[in-house]
Design an enzyme around this catalytic site. Structure first.
Site, PDB file in Angstrom:
ATOM      1  N   ASP A  26       0.886  -1.154   0.000  1.00  0.00           N
ATOM      2  CA  ASP A  26       0.000   0.000   0.000  1.00  0.00           C
ATOM      3  C   ASP A  26       0.930   1.211   0.000  1.00  0.00           C
ATOM      4  O   ASP A  26       2.100   1.125   0.384  1.00  0.00           O
ATOM      5  CB  ASP A  26      -0.952   0.003   1.209  1.00  0.00           C
TER       6      ASP A  26
HETATM    7  C1  BGC Z   1      -4.913   3.391   0.031  1.00  0.00           C
HETATM    8  C2  BGC Z   1      -5.018   2.435  -1.130  1.00  0.00           C
HETATM    9  C3  BGC Z   1      -4.782   3.169  -2.412  1.00  0.00           C
HETATM   10  C4  BGC Z   1      -3.421   3.845  -2.353  1.00  0.00           C
HETATM   11  C5  BGC Z   1      -3.101   4.654  -3.589  1.00  0.00           C
HETATM   12  C6  BGC Z   1      -3.629   4.184   0.005  1.00  0.00           C
HETATM   13  O1  BGC Z   1      -3.631   5.197   0.968  1.00  0.00           O
HETATM   14  O2  BGC Z   1      -5.002   2.686   1.245  1.00  0.00           O
HETATM   15  O3  BGC Z   1      -6.276   1.820  -1.145  1.00  0.00           O
HETATM   16  O4  BGC Z   1      -4.878   2.305  -3.502  1.00  0.00           O
HETATM   17  O5  BGC Z   1      -3.403   4.738  -1.260  1.00  0.00           O
HETATM   18  O6  BGC Z   1      -3.907   5.777  -3.643  1.00  0.00           O
END
Ligand code: BGC
Length: 758
Positions: free
Chosen positions: A228
């Site tokens: 993530d």
């Molecule tokens: C989120 C993800 C997301 C990623 C990119 C993170 O903060 O938890 O779900 O895909 O950011 O935006």
């Protein structure tokens, strides 16, 4: 691009390390010397959020179709529809130059307070897995990758970057992993995104057991584990733990740390090679799909409207709906003009267009006149004047349509909700309008559960219209006027009170950790097992027609877990309009070695029926429909015995049931050891065979009349069945031919010998 093994061979250590961390916010590294292209990853999950500048976190985004969010899509229980939406997302990704879409998210809704529940499908792993797999397969059928997220136990936003989720092994395997497993095995997502949080100690981004032992080895995942955004703490530990690609980049420090770790022999280069190979595989897949072009905005909008229409759940209807050609309608509530159609955070889409609910009503209202009153302010402040205006408007008409949505920033990624209540103003408004006008329909736009006990009795009808996507305004009008017969059903229980929810006293935990104290009993598993009343049960949803269930058949009454069981049931539309029914199949284990939920969803089918029409639906129940995860055996097991097959319209509305008998084919090693109680020995068939005579003799000795006279006044047999066999023998030491240890070890040896012989 050349053959992957040859490329790995040709790459320098620096190039390999470089490939394993992003080169920009949304882009992987290119290695031009070897013709390895960069690929673009973008959110997800219910629309393509393609940044106009892939290097920037805060850039604008190109317009794309905003579909209903996951909680709404799940309420359709329509896997074919999710597949179609997936294909459409794939088409938009191609047009917008996106190689991997960051979704779907299949985390469980452990608490209705989780800020991100709108992005997740359900409180039940079976339906979440089915929905996630259908969506991912749809996207990938277009040659665009997906990212299954957030792996694993990311069930709250509070301290999501650091919180340590303490989840016992059985709960992890039965509740928090199966939806991921289904999607991984069935849809083969190109990537799986690890969660930010820790799980039982290690960060998910470094979690070898999770990423390697379970995901890559046990489930056979061949794609890339991506972090993530910002979930990596120690790049080298993360590589060792199974994390292939760190996002976002650039991060020169991290790349350097990998190079140095290999040079110092702290990281086996083979580990790095394995991650490189995985990344190269998806780069190759991505470059095989040419990008660019346009997409059909109108067609995709129409699909978003159809999906929103199928997602709407008719929670309550006293007969107000569908509207019977009213001549005067009061439309109340600012969300009728400023719709709340998606949640906050990284999933937020710049929609291609947005249907305004009021305008869509107007289009279908014929000669009826529509008034509008705002009803409540944008924030949480209280304004009696707005309530008074709404009441006056409601009194002057045949029917009031009351659109309610929480202030825009309450349901979001990044933090959890404090409660599940509407604002004070909204509650007062609903009560006042319903008192003035009993023919009031409350239309709720929320991404998750709302409390309604304070006002629901007064409402003529209630529609749960979710975060309905850009075309939801039209879909609501379709349902209100009867152009669409509502068929959505809840995939999360609506409790009477927040305090009734199973995780309530363990959510969101202390600053370091959160204990999943409710274990496997989340959602309906808890309410049904404890017989706790709820506002609306899991699986609930009404229709403008009625359905009759009959003729439940099973392929066998005695079966084994390899063959499984096929069940069929006839469903008849007994009303006067066409409609769709979602038939649910729950399984109840009548008796089990470990406590199990009262019932668990193991199959469902959605069926469209004209008035008077009957169709037979069939569902296949496999090994896992009857199994549970046993932490001592460290595997899924089945047990011989009776199971009830429960078929119904919701978890609380079982219409037909039958009992079948399962013959387990699972061969289990004996768990008997020196600490096993007399009861344990007797309930293990191999143990019983070797110990029964000895045990009965000893228990007989304790069961004499003298003991009652001696004042124990208890069932000594019951008591001693709770004592270890060793402990029992200790009481008789002098009378034994050998020491208690020797006797027990001898018996254990016999058990293990019998085990090998069978
Ligand atoms: C989120 C993800 C997301 C990623 C990119 C993170 O903060 O938890 O779900 O895909 O950011 O935006």
């Amino acid at each position: 691009m050349q053959d992957i093994d040859q490329l790995v061979e040709a790459m320098t250590l620096e190039e390999k390390a470089t490939l394993c961390t992003g080169s920009a916010f949304w882009v992987t590294a290119a290695i031009e010397r070897l013709d390895i292209s960069a690929i673009v990853l973008s959110d997800g999950p219910h629309g393509v959020r393609r940044s106009t500048d892939v290097n920037e976190m805060m850039a604008e985004h190109f317009p794309a179709t905003c579909f209903p969010t996951a909680s709404a899509l799940a309420a359709t229980w329509n896997t074919a529809l999710l597949h179609e939406i997936g294909q459409t997302l794939g088409e938009e990704a191609i047009a917008l130059n996106v190689d991997v879409l960051l979704g779907p998210g299949v985390n469980m809704k452990r608490s209705p307070r989780c800020g991100r529940n709108f992005e997740y499908f359900a409180e039940d792993p079976f339906i979440a897995g089915e929905m996630g797999a259908a969506l991912a397969e749809g996207v990938q059928s277009k040659g665009v990758g997906t990212s299954l997220k957030h792996f694993a136990a990311n069930n709250q936003e509070t301290r999501r970057f650091t919180i340590n989720a303490i989840v016992d092994e059985r709960t992890l395997h039965e509740i928090y992993l199966p939806a991921f497993e289904t999607v991984v095995k069935r849809a083969k997502p190109w990537t799986v995104m690890c969660a930010y949080n820790r799980l039982n100690g290690p960060y998910c981004s470094e979690h070898h057991e999770l990423l390697v032992d379970i995901l890559k080895q046990a489930w056979g995942f061949e794609g890339v584990v991506v972090s993530d955004w910002g979930a990596v703490h120690d790049r080298v530990a993360a590589l060792r733990g199974g994390l292939d690609l760190e996002m976002p980049g650039p991060k020169a420090r991290r790349v350097q740390s990998v190079i140095e770790a290999v040079q110092r022999n702290e990281l086996d280069e083979a580990v790095l090679d394995e991650s490189v190979r995985r990344i190269l595989r998806i780069v190759k897949q991505a470059t095989a799909t040419p990008k660019g072009g346009t997409f059909d905005v109108a067609k995709h909008h129409a699909l978003a409207r159809r999906a929103a229409g199928e997602a709407i759940v008719l929670l309550k209807n006293d007969g107000v709906l569908p509207l019977q050609q009213p001549s005067k309608i009061a439309v109340i509530g600012r969300s009728a003009k400023q719709p709340q159609y998606q949640g906050g955070g990284s999933s937020h889409i710049t929609a291609t267009r947005v249907d305004i609910p009021f305008d869509e009503l107007q289009k279908q209202a014929g000669d009826a006149t529509l008034s509008y009153s705002e009803g409540y302010p944008a924030g949480a402040e209280f304004d009696q004047k707005l309530i008074d205006e709404a009441v006056a408007a409601a009194q002057a008409v045949d029917v009031a349509l009351l659109y309610v949505a929480l202030p825009g920033n309450i349901e979001s990624e990044g933090y959890d909700r404090n409660d599940i209540a509407l604002t004070e103003q909204q509650i007062a408004l609903i009560k006042a309008v319903c008192t003035a006008q009993p023919q009031t329909v409350v239309i709720l736009n929320s991404g998750s559960v709302m409390a309604m006990s304070a006002w629901i009795d007064g409402a003529g009808a209630v529609l749960q219209a979710w975060f309905m996507g850009q075309a939801g305004g039209g879909a609501i009008a379709d349902v209100l006027f009867g152009a669409v017969n509502p068929s959505g059903k809840l995939t999360e229980t609506f409790p009477l009170r927040l305090a009734d929810t199973p995780s309530h006293i363990n959510f969101p935990g202390n600053p370091r950790e959160v204990h999943y104290g409710e274990g496997i009993f989340i959602g309906y598993r808890y309410y049904e097992t404890k017989d706790i009343p709820v506002l609306f049960p899991f699986g609930h949803g009404l229709s403008y027609t009625t359905f009759d269930y009959s003729n439940l058949q099973t392929s066998a009454t005695l079966f084994d877990d390899v063959d499984g069981l096929t069940i069929s049931v006839d469903v008849t539309n007994t009303g006067t309009v066409a409609g769709q029914e979602i038939v649910q199949c729950y399984v109840r284990d009548v008796e089990s070695g470990l406590m199990r939920p009262d019932k668990e969803l193991k199959g469902f089918a959605k069926v469209a029926l004209d008035p008077g029409e009957t169709k037979t639906v069939t569902m296949k129940l496999d090994f896992r429909a009857f199994a549970y995860y046993h932490p001592l055996y460290k595997q899924w097991i089945t047990e011989d015995g009776e199971f009830e097959i429960l078929v119904g319209a919701s978890s609380a509305d079982i219409r037909l049931q039958t009992t079948v008998s399962l013959r387990s084919t699972v061969m289990l090693p004996s768990l008997l050891n020196r600490e096993s109680t007399g009861g344990d020995w007797l309930s293990d068939p191999r143990g019983q065979a070797v110990v029964a005579p000895l045990l009965e003799q000893m228990l007989g000795a304790f069961n004499g009349e003298e003991h009652e006279n001696g004042g124990l006044n208890m069932d000594t047999r019951q008591m001693f069945l709770q004592v270890s066999l060793l402990g029992m023998l200790e009481f008789q030491e002098g009378a034994l031919p050998a020491s208690p240890d020797e006797i027990v070890d001898g018996l254990l040896a016999q058990v293990h010998e019998n085990q090998t012989n069978t």
